[in-house]
Design an enzyme around this catalytic site. Structure first.
Site, PDB file in Angstrom:
ATOM      1  N   HIS A  69       0.873  -1.189   0.000  1.00 15.29           N
ATOM      2  CA  HIS A  69       0.000   0.000   0.000  1.00 15.29           C
ATOM      3  C   HIS A  69       0.904   1.230   0.000  1.00 15.29           C
ATOM      4  O   HIS A  69       1.620   1.455  -0.961  1.00 15.29           O
ATOM      5  CB  HIS A  69      -0.927  -0.098   1.221  1.00 15.29           C
ATOM      6  CG  HIS A  69      -2.065   0.866   1.236  1.00 15.29           C
ATOM      7  ND1 HIS A  69      -2.412   1.656   0.172  1.00 15.29           N
ATOM      8  CD2 HIS A  69      -2.980   1.170   2.216  1.00 15.29           C
ATOM      9  CE1 HIS A  69      -3.460   2.394   0.485  1.00 15.29           C
ATOM     10  NE2 HIS A  69      -3.825   2.127   1.724  1.00 15.29           N
ATOM     11  N   HIS A  72      -2.101  -1.935 -10.057  1.00 12.60           N
ATOM     12  CA  HIS A  72      -3.042  -1.369  -9.099  1.00 12.60           C
ATOM     13  C   HIS A  72      -4.299  -2.212  -9.127  1.00 12.60           C
ATOM     14  O   HIS A  72      -4.699  -2.692 -10.188  1.00 12.60           O
ATOM     15  CB  HIS A  72      -3.373   0.085  -9.482  1.00 12.60           C
ATOM     16  CG  HIS A  72      -3.952   0.854  -8.357  1.00 12.60           C
ATOM     17  ND1 HIS A  72      -5.278   0.771  -8.025  1.00 12.60           N
ATOM     18  CD2 HIS A  72      -3.385   1.703  -7.471  1.00 12.60           C
ATOM     19  CE1 HIS A  72      -5.493   1.552  -6.984  1.00 12.60           C
ATOM     20  NE2 HIS A  72      -4.369   2.122  -6.619  1.00 12.60           N
ATOM     21  N   ASP A  74       2.896   5.720  -6.813  1.00 12.00           N
ATOM     22  CA  ASP A  74       4.140   5.578  -6.059  1.00 12.00           C
ATOM     23  C   ASP A  74       5.387   5.461  -6.929  1.00 12.00           C
ATOM     24  O   ASP A  74       6.498   5.497  -6.413  1.00 12.00           O
ATOM     25  CB  ASP A  74       4.067   4.346  -5.151  1.00 12.00           C
ATOM     26  CG  ASP A  74       3.211   4.622  -3.943  1.00 12.00           C
ATOM     27  OD1 ASP A  74       3.256   5.766  -3.475  1.00 12.00           O
ATOM     28  OD2 ASP A  74       2.501   3.717  -3.493  1.00 12.00           O
TER      29      ASP A  74
HETATM   30  N1  ACO Z   1       5.127  -6.553 -10.926  1.00 12.43           N
HETATM   31  C1  ACO Z   1       5.018  -7.728 -11.566  1.00 12.43           C
HETATM   32  N2  ACO Z   1       3.877  -8.415 -11.712  1.00 12.43           N
HETATM   33  C2  ACO Z   1       2.784  -7.882 -11.157  1.00 12.43           C
HETATM   34  C3  ACO Z   1       2.803  -6.663 -10.451  1.00 12.43           C
HETATM   35  C4  ACO Z   1       4.040  -5.976 -10.357  1.00 12.43           C
HETATM   36  N3  ACO Z   1       4.135  -4.811  -9.725  1.00 12.43           N
HETATM   37  N4  ACO Z   1       1.566  -6.370 -10.012  1.00 12.43           N
HETATM   38  C5  ACO Z   1       0.796  -7.382 -10.393  1.00 12.43           C
HETATM   39  N5  ACO Z   1       1.520  -8.298 -11.093  1.00 12.43           N
HETATM   40  C6  ACO Z   1       1.026  -9.510 -11.751  1.00 12.43           C
HETATM   41  C7  ACO Z   1       0.748 -10.614 -10.734  1.00 12.43           C
HETATM   42  O1  ACO Z   1       1.875 -11.436 -10.543  1.00 12.43           O
HETATM   43  C8  ACO Z   1      -0.403 -11.338 -11.387  1.00 12.43           C
HETATM   44  O2  ACO Z   1       0.128 -12.116 -12.427  1.00 12.43           O
HETATM   45  P1  ACO Z   1      -0.507 -13.574 -12.750  1.00 12.43           P
HETATM   46  O3  ACO Z   1      -1.903 -13.266 -13.220  1.00 12.43           O
HETATM   47  O4  ACO Z   1       0.389 -14.139 -13.765  1.00 12.43           O
HETATM   48  O5  ACO Z   1      -0.489 -14.314 -11.440  1.00 12.43           O
HETATM   49  C9  ACO Z   1      -1.205 -10.226 -12.046  1.00 12.43           C
HETATM   50  O6  ACO Z   1      -0.250  -9.185 -12.335  1.00 12.43           O
HETATM   51  C10 ACO Z   1      -2.323  -9.664 -11.168  1.00 12.43           C
HETATM   52  O7  ACO Z   1      -1.750  -9.264  -9.918  1.00 12.43           O
HETATM   53  P2  ACO Z   1      -2.483  -9.330  -8.537  1.00 12.43           P
HETATM   54  O8  ACO Z   1      -1.468  -9.441  -7.449  1.00 12.43           O
HETATM   55  O9  ACO Z   1      -3.576 -10.367  -8.585  1.00 12.43           O
HETATM   56  O10 ACO Z   1      -3.183  -7.907  -8.475  1.00 12.43           O
HETATM   57  P3  ACO Z   1      -3.758  -7.216  -7.202  1.00 12.43           P
HETATM   58  O11 ACO Z   1      -4.857  -6.332  -7.683  1.00 12.43           O
HETATM   59  O12 ACO Z   1      -4.090  -8.198  -6.132  1.00 12.43           O
HETATM   60  O13 ACO Z   1      -2.534  -6.350  -6.665  1.00 12.43           O
HETATM   61  C11 ACO Z   1      -1.027  -4.591  -6.254  1.00 12.43           C
HETATM   62  C12 ACO Z   1      -2.404  -4.990  -6.822  1.00 12.43           C
HETATM   63  C13 ACO Z   1      -0.909  -5.091  -4.817  1.00 12.43           C
HETATM   64  C14 ACO Z   1      -0.933  -3.062  -6.219  1.00 12.43           C
HETATM   65  C15 ACO Z   1       0.067  -5.205  -7.150  1.00 12.43           C
HETATM   66  O14 ACO Z   1      -0.045  -4.725  -8.466  1.00 12.43           O
HETATM   67  C16 ACO Z   1       1.478  -4.951  -6.599  1.00 12.43           C
HETATM   68  O15 ACO Z   1       1.950  -5.697  -5.745  1.00 12.43           O
HETATM   69  N6  ACO Z   1       2.186  -3.870  -7.097  1.00 12.43           N
HETATM   70  C17 ACO Z   1       3.479  -3.532  -6.579  1.00 12.43           C
HETATM   71  C18 ACO Z   1       3.328  -2.778  -5.267  1.00 12.43           C
HETATM   72  C19 ACO Z   1       2.821  -1.364  -5.478  1.00 12.43           C
HETATM   73  O16 ACO Z   1       3.298  -0.618  -6.319  1.00 12.43           O
HETATM   74  N7  ACO Z   1       1.837  -0.979  -4.640  1.00 12.43           N
HETATM   75  C20 ACO Z   1       1.278   0.368  -4.655  1.00 12.43           C
HETATM   76  C21 ACO Z   1      -0.155   0.343  -5.045  1.00 12.43           C
HETATM   77  S1  ACO Z   1      -0.756   1.960  -5.142  1.00 12.43           S
HETATM   78  C22 ACO Z   1      -1.060   2.413  -3.557  1.00 12.43           C
HETATM   79  O17 ACO Z   1      -1.368   1.641  -2.690  1.00 12.43           O
HETATM   80  C23 ACO Z   1      -0.924   3.790  -3.245  1.00 12.43           C
END
Ligand code: ACO
Length: 435
Positions: free
Chosen positions: A273, A312, A368
């Site tokens: 987050h 996201h 971010d």
């Molecule tokens: N890098 C690589 N792969 C990713 C990323 C990433 N940053 N984000 C998602 N994916 C991939 C996952 O591995 C998944 O792949 P798959 O379908 O092959 O398994 C797919 O994309 C979907 O990802 P989920 O984790 O199911 O998406 P979710 O909606 O649960 O997660 C999140 C969203 C937590 C923001 C995620 O994208 C992440 O971890 N990003 C990196 C952390 C980040 O930047 N967080 C800030 C968010 S903005 C905020 O809170 C202000």
């Protein structure tokens, strides 16, 4: 737009276990989970429930605070597009808008600014409390604890049914957050805490409490004040995100708002987050130079790690805030000089936006990805990034909380579970088991 729904629209569900059909009303593009609960195989058994870890497809409330269309990359506070607010408003005006639901008149704004300015000081015992932390305490831990501690200084805050009382606590929290945030920063540096300067604007005063040394008056560069103010605006609310949900969930027990917001700060602390911008910066440092980017991207695609600052839950398009932040970054770098990590970030973004792995999963830069670079240029250590986010998010948390406590439909948050453990085992006392 939210699907307002066709009057009388419904969903027909046929339960193949019993052959029975049910008409479930559709309102605002949703069905009520309680209506599914009426679907049963036996009157004595629990009804049908939905299983939704992480609430990916569950609306927990009706809200008029913030509108997001993640597919189109739209973000509006109380109906006003984020781009227009970032361009023409101030953080304090946006805070007023979020809390009150409408923009202030000139008189309302003057009163609001006066109230917030008047409440920036904290009780001296809060200072002693903060001074008791270890020298290397994470500032988010200090912020979370000191905001929670405010509930003991304002016990009347528990009277959440009184609108005037709620307003008082909202003003106090928005006013005191920069003071607590700045002091958690000074603490790590072993520098004396700086008291608020109420002649300065909200954001300029925050910079003064962070950076003032022996000068009699701190005079921040107006371009930096503006950039930080824009960053606060961009972070002010984001509908039912993890921390807003934490505030609402804890607030649903009717606890005081300081306790509820301190739960929100805890949620924001996590790397998925608000902690993501700190993680972005560490990631950029680790990559080190443009030549190392392809190997890093391969590692991400192989599932070894995530590209922090990308992806996201809601935005499946460019995060509108990331666009504005890129522009704010240019303004800040004009004053501070360019952050050398920017080159790596721009190249990473370019490669990721063309790479099939990211394109297929609709992974775009989020707020971010660039904010950490600005914060670093402003000489904040990475531990402080999430504190800045928390200061910006405070009006949003409070607007969500204020809405929650007035919402007659809300109940104490208490999800169901699917129990997967053992049942009806016979307990044997330790004296016999270990004999
Ligand atoms: N890098 C690589 N792969 C990713 C990323 C990433 N940053 N984000 C998602 N994916 C991939 C996952 O591995 C998944 O792949 P798959 O379908 O092959 O398994 C797919 O994309 C979907 O990802 P989920 O984790 O199911 O998406 P979710 O909606 O649960 O997660 C999140 C969203 C937590 C923001 C995620 O994208 C992440 O971890 N990003 C990196 C952390 C980040 O930047 N967080 C800030 C968010 S903005 C905020 O809170 C202000």
């Amino acid at each position: 737009m939210t699907d307002a729904g066709t009057p009388g629209a419904s969903l027909t569900v046929r339960d193949n276990r019993t052959g029975q059909e049910y008409d479930v009303p559709i309102v605002d593009g949703t069905i009520r989970a309680a209506d599914l609960g009426k679907i049963k195989t036996d009157d004595d058994l629990p009804g049908l429930a939905v299983y939704d870890p992480g609430f990916t497809n569950t609306a927990s409330c009706r809200s008029s605070v913030t509108y997001i269309d993640g597919d189109k990359g739209i973000l509006e506070y109380r109906g006003y597009p984020i781009e227009q607010l970032a361009e023409g408003s101030t953080f304090l005006e946006v805070a007023y808008l979020l809390i009150h639901g409408a923009l202030p008149t000139k008189e309302e704004y003057a009163a609001w600014e006066h109230e917030i300015t008047y409440h920036t000081f904290v009780h001296e015992n809060v200072k002693s409390l903060m001074q008791g932390f270890r020298y290397d305490a994470h500032p988010m831990g200090m912020l979370m604890s000191s905001v929670g501690a405010l509930s003991t200084f304002y016990p009347a805050a528990r009277d959440i049914d009184d609108p005037a009382n709620r307003h008082m606590q909202i003003v106090r929290m928005i006013a005191k957050m920069p003071t607590l945030g700045a002091w958690s920063f000074r603490h790590a540096q072993g520098k004396p805490y700086v008291y608020p300067d109420n002649d300065l604007s909200y954001t300029a005063n925050f910079l003064s409490m962070l950076f003032k040394m022996s000068e009699s008056k701190f005079e921040p560069d107006e371009r930096l004040v503006k950039a930080l103010d824009v960053l606060f605006i961009l972070h002010a609310d984001h509908e039912q995100n993890c921390s807003a949900n934490a505030v609402r969930s804890v607030g649903s027990s009717q606890v005081d708002p300081y306790s509820a917001v301190s739960a929100g700060i805890g949620a924001l602390f996590g790397p998925l987050h608000g902690g993501a911008n700190e993680a972005v910066l560490r990631m950029l440092r680790r990559i080190g130079s443009k030549e190392n980017i392809p190997a890093f991207i391969d590692g991400v695609k192989n599932g070894n790690e995530r590209l922090m600052g990308f992806g996201h839950r809601v935005y499946k398009n460019y995060d509108p805030r990331a666009r504005i932040i890129k522009k704010a970054a240019d303004d800040v770098f004009e004053v501070t000089g360019v952050n050398p990590l920017l080159e790596i970030a721009l190249e990473l973004e370019k490669i990721a936006l063309e790479d099939e792995y990211f394109v297929k999963r609709k992974l775009y830069p989020n707020v971010d990805f660039y904010s950490g670079l600005i914060y670093e240029a402003l000489e904040f250590p990475p531990e402080m990034f999430t504190v800045l986010f928390a200061i910006g998010r405070t009006p949003g948390w409070l607007a969500q909380w204020n809405e929650l406590v007035q919402d007659k439909e809300q109940k104490i948050a208490r999800p169901k579970q699917i129990y997967t453990g053992e049942r009806t085992l016979d307990f044997v006392p330790a004296s016999q088991r270990w004999a």
